[in-house]
Design a protein around this motif. Sequence first.
Motif, short mmCIF file in Angstrom:
data_model
loop_
_atom_site.label_atom_id
_atom_site.label_comp_id
_atom_site.label_asym_id
_atom_site.label_seq_id
_atom_site.Cartn_x
_atom_site.Cartn_y
_atom_site.Cartn_z
N CYS A 119 -2.54 0.82 -4.99
CA CYS A 119 -1.84 2.11 -4.94
C CYS A 119 -0.58 1.93 -4.11
O CYS A 119 -0.64 1.50 -2.97
N CYS A 175 -0.77 4.59 -0.88
CA CYS A 175 -1.67 4.46 0.28
C CYS A 175 -2.23 3.04 0.44
O CYS A 175 -2.95 2.77 1.39
N CYS A 212 -5.07 7.28 -8.11
CA CYS A 212 -5.73 6.64 -6.97
C CYS A 212 -6.87 7.52 -6.47
O CYS A 212 -6.67 8.70 -6.17
ZN ZN Z 1 -3.54 5.94 -3.01
#
Ligand code: ZN
Length: 749
Positions: A455, A458, A495
């Motif tokens: 991702c 994050c 995500c």
């Molecule tokens: Zn993420």
Amino acid sequence: MTYIDVILPLPLKVNFTYVVDDDMAQKVKRGCRVVVPLGNKKHYTGIVDRIHHEVPVGYEVKYAYGLLEEQPAVLPQQLQLWEWIADYYMCAKGDVYNAAVPAGLKLEFKPKVETHVRLTNGYRSEETLQRTLDSLKRAVKQQDLLLSYLQLSAFFEGAPCEVSKQDLLAHHNTSVAVFEALVKRGVFETYPYVISRLLEKEQQVSGLKPLNVYQQRALCQIKQCFEKHSVCLLYGVTSSGKTEIYTHLIEETIRQGKQVLYLVPEIALTTQITERLKKVFGIQIGIYHSKFSDPERVEIWNKQLSDNPYLIILGARSSVFLPYQHLGLVIVDEEHESSYKQQDPAPRYHARNTALMLASMYGAKTLLGTATPSVESWYNATNAGKYGLVELKERYQEIQLPAILPVDIKELHRKKMMVGHFSPVLKEKMEEALARNEQIILFQNRRGFAPMVECHDCGWVPHCVHCDVSLTYHKHTNQLVCHYCGYTTAVPHTCPECGSEDLRDRGFGTEKVEDEIREMFPQARVARMDLDTTRSKTAYEKMIRDFEKRRTDILIGTQMVSKGLDFDHVHLVGILNADTMLNYPDFRSYERAYQLMAQVAGRAGRKGERGLVVLQTGHVDYPIIKNVMNNDFEAMVHGQLAERQVCHFPPFYRLVYIYIKHRQQRLTESMTAQMTAQLIKVFGEERVNGPMQPAVARVHSLHIGMIMLTIESTVSFTQARKLLLQVEQLMHQDTRFKSLQVYYDVDPV
Ligand code: ZN
Ligand code: ADP
Ligand code: ZN
């Protein structure tokens, strides 16, 4: 009463004992296959290991059901080898049996049968046939079919040859009904015919190639060396013609009526070498490896037991398990390769070292060949004086070893001059090579990072639900796959941590490189050789043949492309990122990085002009890169030997990894800690390193504990293993730890 001790295909610490009836007692021999009852499962096929009259005490002995055949399926030398493996590699004989014997021999083996057709007794004279053909004037189709048969079987040319029903029907495209009509009339009858799965096409053989002076000298030295030593290390640079030297040695050995085992580290290699050897030895050579179907392997096994065995076996590591009747020579090609070691499951044996044992049991000689010896073998051939050493420093036709051009990719990344994973220099050299119609090999070591999805917002990375590893991204199927347990899942759209849709692929696998090349050189024909693209036996062969025939321009691959392949039109080799090899946390990483780079470089410029290797790295100043550039194996190996002596590593010390496995993490940790303490009591603190962090701490939902034992090579290793097994026994006496699995990796690579 006669009793037999039987090896069962199960991880049992001991053999099981059965009683046999009088009839069987007459017939049974060591090595025979026997069917026996065990537990609730009805029966197993075991191997008779010992025949005796000692009454077993403490339990009720069951009768063996029966022998599968009267001739042993396993020879005494094989049983001796199994025993050595089980003892040295600390596993069960049943594990060895399982690995050694094709599954088909653990059951009743069914030969391949075809339906064949022949004329019945009354219809085999010309006269009756003529009458029959006349009488069939109104059944033209039957008449035609009979004529077809006479033609296919060459009936009028003497003894008729075999005709299968399938071939006969296909010949005229006849219907089964027409055929059945002739059977009904009593003209034809069918019968089962056993056919061999081993195709033995007679082949034109062309004799040995004459050796050049350097090769002749090496051959002479090898033979001299065999007068003193049973093992000889042939250290010959890439493309010096080691394979030609082997061929001469093989020819001499089989001329004396002895057998040869020729081991290669990778199935991919059997393809090329088979072709070279078949040209010289024709049908005397058999190929054996795990990509063969089980029935084929059974047939080879049985052939090796027969009075007409192959004289030469070419194969990957499992061919050390075949029956040999009079072995005279073992060749271990690319002896430094770590793929000779089996990782999982047990037996975790090293095929090179097992082959050395096998050879010694027959009084046979062993030749270890490589351009980049393993540190261990080098040490055995030099300092330890255990092996003889023969060097061959000239390439065939005295072509120079390739020039190596280091490229500092750290600098280029900083200046944003890299195109994907390609430096401008590599790209330019590739363009030039393609313009000259030359082929290119690109090497990308997969072991560093596998391609993953991440991702971008994050940093979340998908992990396997059963193992402690991140999942590998497979673009062609758009799936995430666990390379340890095979768990597969779709790539999520968002995500799961932060909901972002910005999931990107990261990392650096061969698949990624393939995509980049297709973009840069849309005209070039590209092939990718790695574990994913070579699952079947034919996939390897096709890829290599296509490259040989120049149907492919660029071959991208993992370590597979580094191993001994011989292509004529490769001038340029690219090593995309040497650093993935150097950063691996393992005492062998330098040795291995050197071997990989020198070997892959050795694929360049084997015929004609001197080749070129572009070596991309962020560490141009590292000594190892300098060693590779100067082709200075000896500098590398001396550096490594000095380091290993100081740091207590092989060849000065023997290593054993001890693994402890269980579903519950707490229990695994506690047993690992207690076993470490107990081992320290027995072996001393110096020799025990634990609990260690294994590379992957959970696989298939089982937690793994790890301890390393280090034993000086000057002390008795047999004694050390005995003490180690006693510690295991002691641990298992603790009721809490009864159900924990303990297993060993001896001489890990
Ligand atoms: Zn993420
Ligand atoms: P190595 O195994 O040492 O890497 P090879 O045996 O593959 O080297 O030889 C490299 C190439 O040179 C092969 O294509 C081989 O056929 C050729 N070659 C080597 N020695 C001879 C020889 N004596 N006669 C003809 N060709 C040879
Ligand atoms: Zn997994």
